[in-house]
Design a protein around this motif. Structure first.
Motif, short mmCIF file in Angstrom:
data_model
loop_
_atom_site.label_atom_id
_atom_site.label_comp_id
_atom_site.label_asym_id
_atom_site.label_seq_id
_atom_site.Cartn_x
_atom_site.Cartn_y
_atom_site.Cartn_z
N UNK A 289 13.11 4.76 7.54
CA UNK A 289 11.73 4.41 7.88
C UNK A 289 10.81 5.45 7.25
N UNK A 290 9.65 5.00 6.76
CA UNK A 290 8.67 5.92 6.17
C UNK A 290 7.30 5.61 6.74
N UNK A 291 6.48 6.65 6.86
CA UNK A 291 5.09 6.47 7.26
C UNK A 291 4.28 7.62 6.68
N UNK B 83 0.78 -1.22 0.00
CA UNK B 83 0.00 0.00 0.00
C UNK B 83 0.82 1.27 0.00
N UNK B 84 0.36 2.25 0.78
CA UNK B 84 0.91 3.60 0.78
C UNK B 84 2.42 3.63 1.04
N UNK B 85 2.85 2.96 2.10
CA UNK B 85 4.26 3.06 2.50
C UNK B 85 5.18 2.27 1.58
N UNK B 86 4.67 1.20 1.03
CA UNK B 86 5.46 0.47 0.05
C UNK B 86 5.70 1.32 -1.19
N UNK B 87 4.69 2.14 -1.54
CA UNK B 87 4.83 3.03 -2.70
C UNK B 87 5.90 4.09 -2.44
N UNK B 88 5.95 4.63 -1.20
CA UNK B 88 6.99 5.60 -0.87
C UNK B 88 8.37 4.96 -1.01
N UNK B 89 8.49 3.73 -0.49
CA UNK B 89 9.77 3.00 -0.59
C UNK B 89 10.17 2.81 -2.05
N UNK B 90 9.19 2.51 -2.87
CA UNK B 90 9.43 2.31 -4.31
C UNK B 90 9.95 3.59 -4.95
N UNK B 91 9.32 4.72 -4.62
CA UNK B 91 9.73 6.01 -5.18
C UNK B 91 11.14 6.37 -4.73
N UNK B 92 11.47 6.04 -3.48
CA UNK B 92 12.79 6.36 -2.94
C UNK B 92 13.86 5.33 -3.31
N UNK B 93 13.45 4.22 -3.93
CA UNK B 93 14.40 3.19 -4.32
C UNK B 93 14.91 2.36 -3.17
N UNK B 94 14.09 2.15 -2.14
CA UNK B 94 14.52 1.38 -0.98
C UNK B 94 14.34 -0.12 -1.22
N UNK B 95 15.24 -0.93 -0.68
CA UNK B 95 15.18 -2.38 -0.82
C UNK B 95 15.09 -3.03 0.58
N UNK B 96 14.92 -4.35 0.59
CA UNK B 96 14.83 -5.11 1.85
C UNK B 96 13.77 -4.51 2.78
N UNK B 97 12.61 -4.22 2.22
CA UNK B 97 11.57 -3.54 2.99
C UNK B 97 10.81 -4.49 3.90
N UNK B 98 10.34 -3.94 5.03
CA UNK B 98 9.50 -4.69 5.96
C UNK B 98 8.63 -3.70 6.72
N UNK B 99 7.56 -4.20 7.34
CA UNK B 99 6.62 -3.36 8.07
C UNK B 99 7.29 -2.78 9.32
#
Length: 364
Positions: free
Chosen positions: A282-284, A108-124
């Motif tokens: 971290x993003x929220x 959802x929302x926060x995964x999209x932010x990570x995608x825009x910022x180019x972040x990897x190894x994402x988790x909640x």
């Protein structure tokens, strides 16, 4: 397609059961059986958005934020909320929102932010609790596989990247059928003993209704014995915020310059720089001050969110850098996420990205 068809597709991505208790999600205006002529996806539903829906012949607005948050006691047109609802009703336009359901969704929302910022190894960042349940049921030995297939198809037995997960123990079940019963096995009036399997598996709470329906329809017994327990386990695939990593370390200045460009931020309010390299983020999306402690515990270098108050910047305590880029800015790509998702799911249907400006904040 009806409104119900469209919203069911959206809820595959973000089940409404994921939403926070304080929220107001789902269909706010309209009838689920209405045939949809087109969908307009927006971050907020304002009068100009309703006008845009009319112009584009869309009778369903999918809005991230709910236009009706607290109860409406009258519709007189005195507030912007009342005016939006009146205009939508007059023009037979439905309004649906998923807000914190999409906030808590894994993609959802926060995964999209990570995608825009180019972040990897994402988790909640803050996994939800009590979203997992456990089913225990008792099945005759010769029907176990049939029941498993049915409940697995409905969503039972999914644990992270694994599916069809269960545990079975063989034993003996007994029952005594009375004169009104229609037993599959055994004789009325006589105690029957049957070789059974105790079958147990975990499932997400939003799949409960479908799982129980398919359990009962696939089970051979007239009366199906089963137990459901809510687990205290946190669910690492549902929750608020997200943590990820940059491909390589950068300086604080480099990171903030990149952040401003990628997130189209007019300004960034931030705590004191720590003069440490930046790698873990971290993003929220939206108001995220409640997650400062979780961001610290996660050991991140920067926490990106919005709506931080003056004294909350002190909470950084030189352990991380707090970056407030603005509420709209953290959530602006949400409508792109929903449009991309719906377009893939229903490619031959009219799904429009709203072009209306809904950010209430202006910058001088």
């Amino acid at each position: 397609m009806t409104i119900n068809d469209i919203t069911n597709i959206i809820e595959e991505l973000a089940p409404l059961s994921y939403a926070e208790d304080f929220d107001n999600v789902g269909l706010l205006v309209g009838d689920v059986s209405t045939e949809v002529t087109g969908v307009l996806v927006t971050l907020d539903t304002l009068e100009n958005v309703v006008d845009e829906a009319i112009a584009k012949k869309c009778n369903l607005i999918v809005s991230f934020h709910p236009i009706i948050f607290s109860g409406l006691k009258k519709l007189t047109g005195k507030t912007y909320v009342e005016r939006v609802v009146i205009k939508a009703i007059k023009n037979d336009i439905a309004i649906y929102t998923n807000h914190t359901a999409l906030d808590n969704a894994r993609h959802g929302v926060n995964n999209k932010i990570c995608e825009v910022l180019g972040l990897t190894n994402t988790k909640i960042l803050i996994p939800q609790k009590q979203t997992l349940k456990k089913l225990t049921t008792f099945v005759p030995v010769d029907h176990v596989e049939e029941v498993k297939v049915a409940i697995f198809k409905a969503g039972a037995g999914k644990i992270g990247n694994y599916s069809n997960c269960s545990f079975s123990t063989e034993g003996q079940g007994t029952y005594l059928a009375n004169e009104k019963a229609n037993p599959t096995k055994g004789t009325i009036g006589e105690i029957h003993t049957e070789k059974e399997v105790l079958l147990t598996c975990v499932f997400n709470r939003n799949d409960e209704r479908a799982i129980i329906k398919d359990l009962i329809s696939s089970h051979p017994y007239e009366e199906v014995a089963y137990d459901i327990h809510t687990l205290d386990n946190t669910n690492p695939y549902i929750g608020m915020g997200m943590v990820g990593e940059l491909e390589k370390e950068v300086t604080e200045i480099e990171f903030f310059k990149d952040l401003k460009v990628k997130m189209k931020a007019h300004t960034i309010r931030h705590s004191k720089f720590s003069k440490k390299p930046i790698r873990k983020i971290a993003v929220l999306g939206g108001s995220g001050s409640f997650a400062i402690g979780a961001a610290k515990a996660a050991g991140v270098d920067v926490f990106i969110t919005a709506d931080l108050k003056y004294h909350q910047f002190y909470e950084a305590e030189n352990q991380l850098v707090l970056a407030d880029i603005g509420h709209f800015e953290t959530e602006q790509f949400t409508k792109n996420l929903l449009v991309d998702y719906l377009t893939k799911k229903i490619p031959n249907f009219a799904v429009h990205l709203s072009e209306s400006i809904t950010n209430p904040i202006n910058y001088f």
